[in-house]
Design a protein around this motif. Structure first.
Motif, PDB file in Angstrom:
ATOM      1  N   GLU A  61       0.833  -1.207   0.000  1.00 63.75           N
ATOM      2  CA  GLU A  61       0.000   0.000   0.000  1.00 63.75           C
ATOM      3  C   GLU A  61       0.871   1.262   0.000  1.00 63.75           C
ATOM      4  OE1 GLU A  61      -2.888   2.627  -0.329  1.00 63.75           O
ATOM      5  OE2 GLU A  61      -3.109   0.478  -0.622  1.00 63.75           O
ATOM      6  N   LEU A  62       1.946   1.245   0.769  1.00 66.62           N
ATOM      7  CA  LEU A  62       2.869   2.379   0.802  1.00 66.62           C
ATOM      8  C   LEU A  62       3.462   2.626  -0.584  1.00 66.62           C
ATOM      9  CD1 LEU A  62       4.467   4.440   2.605  1.00 66.62           C
ATOM     10  CD2 LEU A  62       6.215   2.672   2.782  1.00 66.62           C
ATOM     11  N   ALA A  63       3.881   1.562  -1.259  1.00 70.42           N
ATOM     12  CA  ALA A  63       4.442   1.683  -2.609  1.00 70.42           C
ATOM     13  C   ALA A  63       3.396   2.255  -3.570  1.00 70.42           C
ATOM     14  CB  ALA A  63       4.937   0.325  -3.093  1.00 70.42           C
ATOM     15  N   ARG A  64       2.173   1.800  -3.444  1.00 74.70           N
ATOM     16  CA  ARG A  64       1.095   2.300  -4.301  1.00 74.70           C
ATOM     17  C   ARG A  64       0.880   3.800  -4.080  1.00 74.70           C
ATOM     18  NH1 ARG A  64      -2.764  -1.297  -3.041  1.00 74.70           N
ATOM     19  NH2 ARG A  64      -2.030  -2.690  -4.654  1.00 74.70           N
ATOM     20  N   ARG A  65       0.858   4.224  -2.810  1.00 76.39           N
ATOM     21  CA  ARG A  65       0.680   5.647  -2.501  1.00 76.39           C
ATOM     22  C   ARG A  65       1.835   6.491  -3.036  1.00 76.39           C
ATOM     23  NH1 ARG A  65      -0.609   3.939   2.841  1.00 76.39           N
ATOM     24  NH2 ARG A  65       1.284   4.944   3.569  1.00 76.39           N
ATOM     25  N   ARG A  66       3.011   5.901  -3.115  1.00 75.95           N
ATOM     26  CA  ARG A  66       4.187   6.611  -3.607  1.00 75.95           C
ATOM     27  C   ARG A  66       4.392   6.420  -5.118  1.00 75.95           C
ATOM     28  NH1 ARG A  66       8.666   5.299   1.108  1.00 75.95           N
ATOM     29  NH2 ARG A  66       7.635   6.447   2.788  1.00 75.95           N
ATOM     30  N   SER A  67       3.406   5.875  -5.773  1.00 77.73           N
ATOM     31  CA  SER A  67       3.418   5.654  -7.230  1.00 77.73           C
ATOM     32  C   SER A  67       4.560   4.750  -7.682  1.00 77.73           C
ATOM     33  CB  SER A  67       3.489   6.997  -7.977  1.00 77.73           C
ATOM     34  OG  SER A  67       2.358   7.775  -7.652  1.00 77.73           O
ATOM     35  N   ARG A  68       4.880   3.759  -6.889  1.00 79.56           N
ATOM     36  CA  ARG A  68       5.858   2.736  -7.279  1.00 79.56           C
ATOM     37  C   ARG A  68       5.055   1.553  -7.791  1.00 79.56           C
ATOM     38  NH1 ARG A  68      11.429   4.275  -6.225  1.00 79.56           N
ATOM     39  NH2 ARG A  68      11.145   6.252  -5.175  1.00 79.56           N
ATOM     40  N   GLU A  69       5.197   1.286  -9.077  1.00 78.13           N
ATOM     41  CA  GLU A  69       4.379   0.255  -9.714  1.00 78.13           C
ATOM     42  C   GLU A  69       4.788  -1.159  -9.327  1.00 78.13           C
ATOM     43  OE1 GLU A  69       1.636   0.670 -11.668  1.00 78.13           O
ATOM     44  OE2 GLU A  69       1.808   2.796 -11.193  1.00 78.13           O
ATOM     45  N   TYR A  70       6.069  -1.339  -9.006  1.00 75.02           N
ATOM     46  CA  TYR A  70       6.553  -2.692  -8.751  1.00 75.02           C
ATOM     47  C   TYR A  70       7.338  -2.779  -7.453  1.00 75.02           C
ATOM     48  CZ  TYR A  70       5.538  -3.224 -13.706  1.00 75.02           C
ATOM     49  OH  TYR A  70       4.919  -3.236 -14.913  1.00 75.02           O
ATOM     50  N   LEU A  71       7.165  -3.909  -6.803  1.00 70.66           N
ATOM     51  CA  LEU A  71       8.002  -4.326  -5.678  1.00 70.66           C
ATOM     52  C   LEU A  71       8.667  -5.615  -6.118  1.00 70.66           C
ATOM     53  CD1 LEU A  71       5.436  -3.985  -2.763  1.00 70.66           C
ATOM     54  CD2 LEU A  71       7.513  -2.639  -3.007  1.00 70.66           C
TER      55      LEU A  71
END
Length: 142
Positions: free
Chosen positions: A99-109
């Motif tokens: 969710e944090l990555a999504r909020r920061r517009s990071r498409e991939y983990l």
């Protein structure tokens, strides 16, 4: 009761102890990581009674494919204290990190599991095998 939150600089020593416990690395290497790569805002933790018992570090990375650049996170040093394993803490942290990555517009983990048995664990968390390697040998003449 567990608290899930973004890390702060004040808990760095707890994070170093957890890293040592989980990964058994030399302290010189661990200190180098915390000196050069650690960013509290890119570390998510589970805290129990004021003690860090589970953590995930996110390293900023860039993937380039067909001239398109993508900011991504590499999941690094995801570990849980041995006395708290099997309680679903890492699963919860992985959801928070997603969710944090999504909020920061990071498409991939992405990540590279430390052991083969962890591939099935991460598959249950929604991660898929994506990177593959292949060894090709050439002679000088080729």
């Amino acid at each position: 009761m567990f608290e899930f939150k973004i890390a702060s600089a004040e808990i760095k020593e707890d994070l170093i102890k957890l890293y040592q416990e989980c990964f058994h690395e030399d302290l010189i290497y661990i200190n180098l990581f915390f000196e050069k790569q650690f960013k509290p805002e890119n570390c998510f933790v589970a805290v129990h009674n004021g003690k860090v018992v589970c953590a995930i570090h996110l390293l900023e990375a860039l993937i380039i494919e067909n001239d398109k650049q993508e900011d991504v996170y590499y999941i690094y040093a995801a570990g849980t204290s041995s006395s708290f394993r099997g309680q679903g803490l890492m699963s919860k942290l992985l959801k928070h990190v997603k969710e944090l990555a999504r909020r920061r517009s990071r498409e991939y983990l992405f990540l590279l599991p430390a052991n083969d048995y962890l591939y099935s664990y991460y598959a249950k968390q929604g991660y898929i095998d994506f990177f593959y390697s292949k060894l090709i040998k050439f002679t000088r003449n080729e």
